[in-house]
Design an enzyme around this catalytic site. Structure first.
Site, PDB file in Angstrom:
ATOM      1  N   ASP A  32      -8.041  -7.987  -1.745  1.00  0.00           N
ATOM      2  CA  ASP A  32      -8.883  -8.187  -2.941  1.00  0.00           C
ATOM      3  C   ASP A  32      -8.914  -6.905  -3.781  1.00  0.00           C
ATOM      4  O   ASP A  32      -8.773  -6.942  -5.006  1.00  0.00           O
ATOM      5  CB  ASP A  32     -10.336  -8.520  -2.558  1.00  0.00           C
ATOM      6  CG  ASP A  32     -10.499  -9.822  -1.789  1.00  0.00           C
ATOM      7  OD1 ASP A  32     -10.869 -10.828  -2.414  1.00  0.00           O
ATOM      8  OD2 ASP A  32     -10.254  -9.834  -0.580  1.00  0.00           O
TER       9      ASP A  32
ATOM     10  N   THR B 262     -10.954 -15.870  -0.082  1.00  0.00           N
ATOM     11  CA  THR B 262     -10.883 -14.698   0.811  1.00  0.00           C
ATOM     12  C   THR B 262     -11.222 -15.068   2.247  1.00  0.00           C
ATOM     13  O   THR B 262     -10.560 -14.636   3.193  1.00  0.00           O
ATOM     14  CB  THR B 262     -11.849 -13.588   0.338  1.00  0.00           C
ATOM     15  OG1 THR B 262     -11.499 -13.211  -1.003  1.00  0.00           O
ATOM     16  CG2 THR B 262     -11.746 -12.361   1.224  1.00  0.00           C
TER      17      THR B 262
END
Length: 307
Positions: free
Chosen positions: A50, A121
């Site tokens: 990320d 995620t």
């Protein structure tokens, strides 16, 4: 030939930037050290992927288009980004397409780019790799007008000879590319919804729609792909939780092929830079037959979700 319009240059760059992002996502996974941090809790995670991907996307686009507003999901220190994270290429195919007339005069400072460096995620950390997408959405006048979705692990179970990953892109008034547009089976009501952010309200709303089946997957980008590839007929999420960077790119691609996405009250999303980030009244999206689903959302659900 006249030089390509700004919008097409931004989309063409975003395409290459998203492909670079996918490489970073795969490289982080390959090292086995994801560097997982909890943001607000166990279902709100951030990984090294990320962080690196957001740095790569934002720095690459800001270098080329310095006056564009870029808003990313992760709050990161504005350190110097190392050169190996910068992508300065573009997709030549996109530049060959004519910019829709209504967008041909756009200036840099009128664009807002919403970035979700790694949508899904939680699924990424659990090895559900086909749920993961990289989202770059482009907004003008508060509306999502173009988007790029990369699936870093598309085809990852298709064997060693399959090409890994793909990039889908679209512009309103031009169409969407990189996939085969397919409608869900006629007469079937297949709902796609959240996998890791479920609640009583989410489930009550789905039950009220009396679906034939329910698919639970991670990532907003992934859910919109289920719609445009005909695997699901509606994306229903009766809960706050989705943010503008989750919906901007998918919305542009869905709208480019004639679909519709709103909150549970039927309000469209706004993407100007001042807007609040949370889509607090949920998400309802379809490729076709939006009204069928919208008309069946229970009032109790609507009353629970304040825009």
């Amino acid at each position: 030939m006249a030089s390509p319009a700004l919008l097409m240059r931004v989309v063409a760059s975003a395409y290459s930037v998203a492909e670079k992002a996918a490489t970073i996502v795969r490289n982080v996974m390959a090292t086995g050290d994801l560097g997982i941090v909890e943001k607000t809790g166990a279902n709100d995670l951030q990984t090294k992927a990320d962080r690196l991907v957001q740095m790569s996307i934002c720095a690459s686009l800001a270098r080329k288009f310095p006056k564009v507003t870029i808003i990313g999901e992760e709050e990161l220190p504005s350190d110097e980004v190392s050169e190996e994270l910068i992508e300065d290429g573009h997709c030549e195919e996109i530049l060959k397409k004519a910019c829709p007339a209504q967008y041909s005069g756009i200036k840099e400072e009128e664009l807002v780019i919403w970035v979700d460096p790694l949508d899904g995620t939680k699924e990424y950390t659990e090895g559900l790799l086909d749920h993961v997408t990289v989202l770059i959405g482009i907004a003008y006048g508060g509306k999502a007008i173009a988007g790029v979705i990369n699936q870093p692990y598309y085809n990852y179970e298709a064997g060693t000879n399959a090409v890994l990953g793909r990039t889908i892109w679209g512009v309103l008034g031009l169409g969407a590319f990189g996939f085969q547009l397919t409608e869900a089976p006629a007469g079937k009501h297949i709902i796609v919804t959240t996998r890791s952010h479920s609640s009583t309200l989410v489930n009550d709303c789905i039950s009220a729609l009396n679906p034939d089946s329910v698919i639970r997957v991670g990532g907003a980008g992934n859910k919109i792909i289920q719609l445009i590839e005909g695997k699901a007929s509606a994306y229903v999420f009766a809960s706050p939780g989705c943010k503008k960077w989750d919906t901007c790119a998918p919305e542009a691609i869905l709208h480019a092929v004639g679909g519709k996405i709103t909150d549970m009250h039927g309000n469209s999303f706004q993407y100007n830079k001042e807007v609040k980030h949370m889509n607090s009244a949920g998400v309802l999206a379809t490729l076709r037959n939006y009204d069928y689903y919208a008309s069946r959302i229970p009032n109790t659900v609507k009353q629970s979700l304040v825009p």
